[in-house]
Scaffold this motif. Structure first.
Motif, PDB file in Angstrom:
ATOM      1  N   LYS A 169       1.903   7.244  -4.330  1.00  0.00           N
ATOM      2  CA  LYS A 169       3.278   6.830  -4.022  1.00  0.00           C
ATOM      3  C   LYS A 169       4.232   8.023  -3.973  1.00  0.00           C
ATOM      4  O   LYS A 169       3.969   9.065  -4.564  1.00  0.00           O
ATOM      5  N   GLY A 170       5.331   7.836  -3.262  1.00  0.00           N
ATOM      6  CA  GLY A 170       6.364   8.865  -3.222  1.00  0.00           C
ATOM      7  C   GLY A 170       7.033   9.004  -4.570  1.00  0.00           C
ATOM      8  O   GLY A 170       7.078   8.067  -5.369  1.00  0.00           O
ATOM      9  N   ASP A 171       7.586  10.179  -4.831  1.00  0.00           N
ATOM     10  CA  ASP A 171       8.236  10.415  -6.127  1.00  0.00           C
ATOM     11  C   ASP A 171       9.672   9.909  -6.168  1.00  0.00           C
ATOM     12  O   ASP A 171      10.321   9.964  -7.197  1.00  0.00           O
ATOM     13  N   TYR A 172      10.163   9.365  -5.074  1.00  0.00           N
ATOM     14  CA  TYR A 172      11.560   8.935  -4.967  1.00  0.00           C
ATOM     15  C   TYR A 172      11.768   7.446  -5.250  1.00  0.00           C
ATOM     16  O   TYR A 172      12.877   6.937  -5.127  1.00  0.00           O
ATOM     17  N   TYR A 173      10.707   6.724  -5.660  1.00  0.00           N
ATOM     18  CA  TYR A 173      10.855   5.303  -5.976  1.00  0.00           C
ATOM     19  C   TYR A 173       9.880   4.917  -7.078  1.00  0.00           C
ATOM     20  O   TYR A 173       8.929   5.631  -7.351  1.00  0.00           O
ATOM     21  N   GLU A 174      10.158   3.793  -7.705  1.00  0.00           N
ATOM     22  CA  GLU A 174       9.283   3.248  -8.740  1.00  0.00           C
ATOM     23  C   GLU A 174       8.650   1.961  -8.223  1.00  0.00           C
ATOM     24  O   GLU A 174       9.252   1.241  -7.429  1.00  0.00           O
ATOM     25  N   ILE A 175       7.450   1.688  -8.673  1.00  0.00           N
ATOM     26  CA  ILE A 175       6.765   0.452  -8.323  1.00  0.00           C
ATOM     27  C   ILE A 175       7.117  -0.581  -9.386  1.00  0.00           C
ATOM     28  O   ILE A 175       6.930  -0.336 -10.578  1.00  0.00           O
ATOM     29  N   GLY A 201       7.469   5.265   7.159  1.00  0.00           N
ATOM     30  CA  GLY A 201       8.635   5.880   6.533  1.00  0.00           C
ATOM     31  C   GLY A 201       8.826   5.440   5.094  1.00  0.00           C
ATOM     32  O   GLY A 201       9.756   5.892   4.417  1.00  0.00           O
ATOM     33  N   HIS A 202       7.982   4.575   4.594  1.00  0.00           N
ATOM     34  CA  HIS A 202       8.012   4.104   3.211  1.00  0.00           C
ATOM     35  C   HIS A 202       6.632   3.524   2.934  1.00  0.00           C
ATOM     36  O   HIS A 202       5.682   3.881   3.606  1.00  0.00           O
ATOM     37  N   TYR A 203       6.487   2.607   2.020  1.00  0.00           N
ATOM     38  CA  TYR A 203       5.175   1.993   1.825  1.00  0.00           C
ATOM     39  C   TYR A 203       5.059   0.741   2.688  1.00  0.00           C
ATOM     40  O   TYR A 203       6.049   0.241   3.207  1.00  0.00           O
ATOM     41  N   CYS A 211       0.840  -1.191   0.000  1.00  0.00           N
ATOM     42  CA  CYS A 211       0.000   0.000   0.000  1.00  0.00           C
ATOM     43  C   CYS A 211       0.878   1.245   0.000  1.00  0.00           C
ATOM     44  O   CYS A 211       1.762   1.389   0.857  1.00  0.00           O
ATOM     45  N   HIS A 212       0.617   2.135  -0.944  1.00  0.00           N
ATOM     46  CA  HIS A 212       1.417   3.338  -1.121  1.00  0.00           C
ATOM     47  C   HIS A 212       0.678   4.607  -0.689  1.00  0.00           C
ATOM     48  O   HIS A 212       1.111   5.709  -1.014  1.00  0.00           O
ATOM     49  N   CYS A 213      -0.417   4.456   0.081  1.00  0.00           N
ATOM     50  CA  CYS A 213      -1.168   5.639   0.512  1.00  0.00           C
ATOM     51  C   CYS A 213      -0.321   6.498   1.451  1.00  0.00           C
ATOM     52  O   CYS A 213       0.656   6.033   2.033  1.00  0.00           O
ATOM     53  N   SER A 214      -0.706   7.746   1.589  1.00  0.00           N
ATOM     54  CA  SER A 214       0.099   8.664   2.402  1.00  0.00           C
ATOM     55  C   SER A 214       0.117   8.253   3.874  1.00  0.00           C
ATOM     56  O   SER A 214       1.140   8.431   4.545  1.00  0.00           O
ATOM     57  N   GLN A 215      -0.969   7.681   4.394  1.00  0.00           N
ATOM     58  CA  GLN A 215      -0.947   7.238   5.793  1.00  0.00           C
ATOM     59  C   GLN A 215       0.049   6.109   6.005  1.00  0.00           C
ATOM     60  O   GLN A 215       0.808   6.115   6.983  1.00  0.00           O
ATOM     61  N   CYS A 216       0.062   5.132   5.128  1.00  0.00           N
ATOM     62  CA  CYS A 216       1.028   4.027   5.259  1.00  0.00           C
ATOM     63  C   CYS A 216       2.463   4.539   5.141  1.00  0.00           C
ATOM     64  O   CYS A 216       3.344   4.130   5.891  1.00  0.00           O
TER      65      CYS A 216
END
Length: 134
Positions: free
Chosen positions: A109-115, A36-38, A26-31
């Motif tokens: 998702k954060g912009d610093y990683y790829e899924i 500190g990551h997903y 889960c890549h939501c902002s709460q998670c």
């Protein structure tokens, strides 16, 4: 399949025979903010989970609460509506045989990683990939 796990300091442990859901990220902002990551989590029916020790619970939304160790801070559980409770996959002991089968809230998702590709992706909530069993 019986799996066990727990927090970093050992104050909260758990065990379950399952059945175990595949791991979902889960890549939501709460998670992302709580870990500190997903989050990568599996789930089991609530009644099949035995928790030893006393996790602390934080109500993170109108729909869910998160369980963690009050001593070391390890994130352990996500508990929302439905029959299952999510368990953070990284807190499981030893080999699990579980596989990541999907990613949810990819739009957040954060912009610093790829899924990574190769598994199902959902831009937001996906009832086929979550713990909820409404």
């Amino acid at each position: 399949m019986r799996l066990t796990g727990g927090c970093l300091c050992g104050a909260v442990t758990y065990a379950s025979e399952g059945p175990w859901r595949p791991v979902i990220a889960c890549h939501c902002s709460q998670c992302r903010k709580t870990t500190g990551h997903y989050v990568s989590a599996t789930s089991v029916p609530r009644e099949s989970l035995a928790i030893m020790g006393e996790p602390k619970w934080f109500t993170s939304s109108d729909d869910a609460r998160r369980g963690f160790c009050g001593t070391c801070g390890s994130q352990l559980f996500w508990d929302g509506a439905g029959a299952n409770i999510s368990i953070m996959a990284g807190t499981l002991d030893g080999p699990t045989g579980l596989e990541t089968k999907g990613h949810i809230f990819c739009a957040d998702k954060g912009d610093y990683y790829e899924i990574p590709g190769g598994v199902r992706r959902a831009e937001g909530y996906d009832p086929d990939l979550t713990t909820r069993v409404d």
